[in-house]
Structure formats: C-alpha cells, structure tokens
Design a protein around this motif. Structure first.
Motif, short mmCIF file in Angstrom:
data_model
loop_
_atom_site.label_atom_id
_atom_site.label_comp_id
_atom_site.label_asym_id
_atom_site.label_seq_id
_atom_site.Cartn_x
_atom_site.Cartn_y
_atom_site.Cartn_z
N ARG A 110 0.82 -1.22 0.00
CA ARG A 110 0.00 0.00 0.00
C ARG A 110 0.85 1.27 0.00
O ARG A 110 0.41 2.32 -0.46
N LEU A 113 4.09 3.11 -3.62
CA LEU A 113 4.12 4.19 -4.62
C LEU A 113 4.41 5.55 -4.00
O LEU A 113 4.24 6.58 -4.67
N ALA A 117 5.06 9.01 -6.22
CA ALA A 117 3.98 9.98 -6.02
C ALA A 117 4.53 11.28 -5.42
O ALA A 117 4.13 12.38 -5.84
N GLU A 121 4.18 14.67 -7.61
CA GLU A 121 3.24 15.67 -7.12
C GLU A 121 3.92 16.84 -6.43
O GLU A 121 3.26 17.82 -6.07
N SER A 128 -2.06 10.08 -0.73
CA SER A 128 -2.53 9.82 -2.09
C SER A 128 -1.94 8.53 -2.65
O SER A 128 -2.62 7.80 -3.38
N ALA A 129 -0.68 8.22 -2.31
CA ALA A 129 -0.08 6.96 -2.77
C ALA A 129 -0.79 5.77 -2.13
O ALA A 129 -1.01 4.75 -2.79
N MET A 132 -4.01 5.13 -3.96
CA MET A 132 -3.86 4.59 -5.31
C MET A 132 -3.71 3.07 -5.33
O MET A 132 -3.96 2.43 -6.36
N THR A 133 -3.28 2.51 -4.21
CA THR A 133 -2.98 1.07 -4.17
C THR A 133 -4.14 0.31 -3.54
O THR A 133 -3.93 -0.54 -2.67
N TYR A 221 3.06 3.69 -11.05
CA TYR A 221 2.44 4.96 -10.65
C TYR A 221 2.04 5.75 -11.89
O TYR A 221 0.93 6.30 -11.96
N LEU A 224 -1.06 4.19 -13.42
CA LEU A 224 -2.26 4.41 -12.61
C LEU A 224 -2.69 5.87 -12.65
O LEU A 224 -3.89 6.18 -12.59
N LYS A 225 -1.73 6.75 -12.75
CA LYS A 225 -2.03 8.19 -12.78
C LYS A 225 -2.57 8.60 -14.14
O LYS A 225 -3.26 9.63 -14.27
#
Length: 230
Positions: A110, A113, A117, A121, A128-129, A132-133, A221, A224-225
């Motif tokens: 989890r 990233l 990230a 960012e 936020s990372a 995303m997971t 990442y 996914l982004k």
C-alpha cells in the motif's frame, strides 16, 4: 576480522546519515528517469527539494513499517512467553506471527508508490499513494514486487559468481593468513586489491538491483495516474 569489523562499525556510524541522503538521491533519480525521462541532466541525479521531499516521505514510510512490525513482534513475543506455560497457545503464536507478516506485506504494498507519487506531485504524498494502491491493484503490485525481488536476487547471485574468481585472481582473503594482530592499515594494504574488486562489482550489481526493485513502481504509478510518458 575483528579490527576490520570495528573499523567498519565506525565508518557506518559516520556514513549512515549520508547513506540516507544518497538513498533519497538514487530513489528520486530512478523516479525521475521513468516519470520525466527527458530530464536527464547529471544522469537524473541531483540534490534539491525533490530529493529532500523523497527523504522525508521515505523516513515516514520506514518509521511506519518499523512501528507496525515492532508492535507485532512484541505481541508475538508476549504470546510466545505465555505459550511456554501453556503449550496449547503455540498455535496462536503461529497464527499471530502469520498475521503480523500479512499486515507487513499489505502495508508495504500500500505504501510502495510513495516515492514516485512524492516526486511527481511535488509534495510528501503518503496519503494519495496509499489511496492509489486499493484492492483492484493490490495483487498486481504484489506480484510485480515478487518478480522484481526474484530478479534482484538473480542479479546478486550473478554478482557473487563474478566477484569470486576476480577476488581469487588478486589474492583473495588468504592474504589474511599470518596477519593475526596486524593493524587496520596493514590489513587494508594487504587486502586492497580484493577490496577494490569487491567494491566495483558490488557497486555495479547494487545499482542494477536498485533499478530493478524501484523502477517498476514508478512505471506503475505513471500508468495508474494516467500521465503520458515523456
């Protein structure tokens, strides 16, 4: 070996803070090479705000992982102490140890990233990372981590296979025979060629292992982004 290990301990004590900073530089360079491949100055390596943010984020992740594993270890130790008087509790010890391991693995994935990230960012992006997971990408990320780990181990074995004959060619550790009680400078002088070969091989192999372990998470990442590469 004892004086060499003592000297090594002193070096590590002084070099540990620099090691943390250099690790942040390397991690950021790998993320930069994947997320901003056009920004290739100085081999993607530099020291600035990005690296300091990655250092801060890495410390947060490391302290979080340490706290979780430490609490889990203490719980397992407590139940194991109770199991010494009640053997039936050993099953609970095994189950609790597996649960702690599962939580550590889950948390590692989890938080995997956080570095890309944070770099992308421009802020410490632990939250936020983590978001995303989620469940849909957890298992693919775990599988990717396992594959990357196996590949890194293979690179390490290759490095050992390369280093062994090279060390023998320059004298190997047998030069230590008969040097009982010698000073550290004398030992370093005698082992200089072997240490030099080991240093070069380990530097190359470690660099390859770090790239193998970290680069896939930056690519994940980016995917996914939904950001375009380059």
């Amino acid at each position: 070996m004892q004086p060499l290990m003592q000297a090594y301990g002193v070096i590590v004590a002084w070099a540990a803070p620099l090691g943390l900073l250099f690790s942040a530089v390397i991690s950021t360079a790998i993320a930069r090479s994947v997320i901003r491949p056009e920004d290739r100055k100085f081999g993607y390596m530099r020291l600035g705000k990005d690296e300091l943010r990655v250092l801060g984020a890495s410390l947060i992740v490391a302290l979080t992982m340490f706290g979780v594993t430490f609490v889990g270890f203490m719980l397992v130790s407590l139940v194991a102490a109770l199991a010494a008087a009640a053997p039936a509790l050993w099953l609970a010890v095994v189950l609790l140890a597996l649960a702690v391991l599962a939580v550590a693995i889950w948390l590692s994935v989890r938080l995997s990233l956080v570095v890309p990230a944070t770099f992308s960012e421009g802020r410490i992006a632990v939250k936020s990372a983590f978001a995303m997971t989620a469940k849909k990408v957890f298992w693919p990320l775990l599988g990717m981590a396992v594959i990357a780990g196996v590949m890194a181990m293979l690179v390490g074995l290759l490095g050992s296979a390369v280093a062994a004959p090279l060390s023998l060619m320059v004298g190997g550790a047998e030069r230590m025979i008969g040097m009982e009680g010698a000073s550290v400078p004398s030992l370093l002088s005698a082992l200089g060629p072997m240490l030099a070969v080991s240093l070069v091989v380990n530097a190359v192999m470690t660099a390859a292992q770090i790239v193998i372990m970290y680069a896939p998470f930056s690519a994940a990442y980016l995917q996914l982004k939904g950001a375009p590469r380059g």
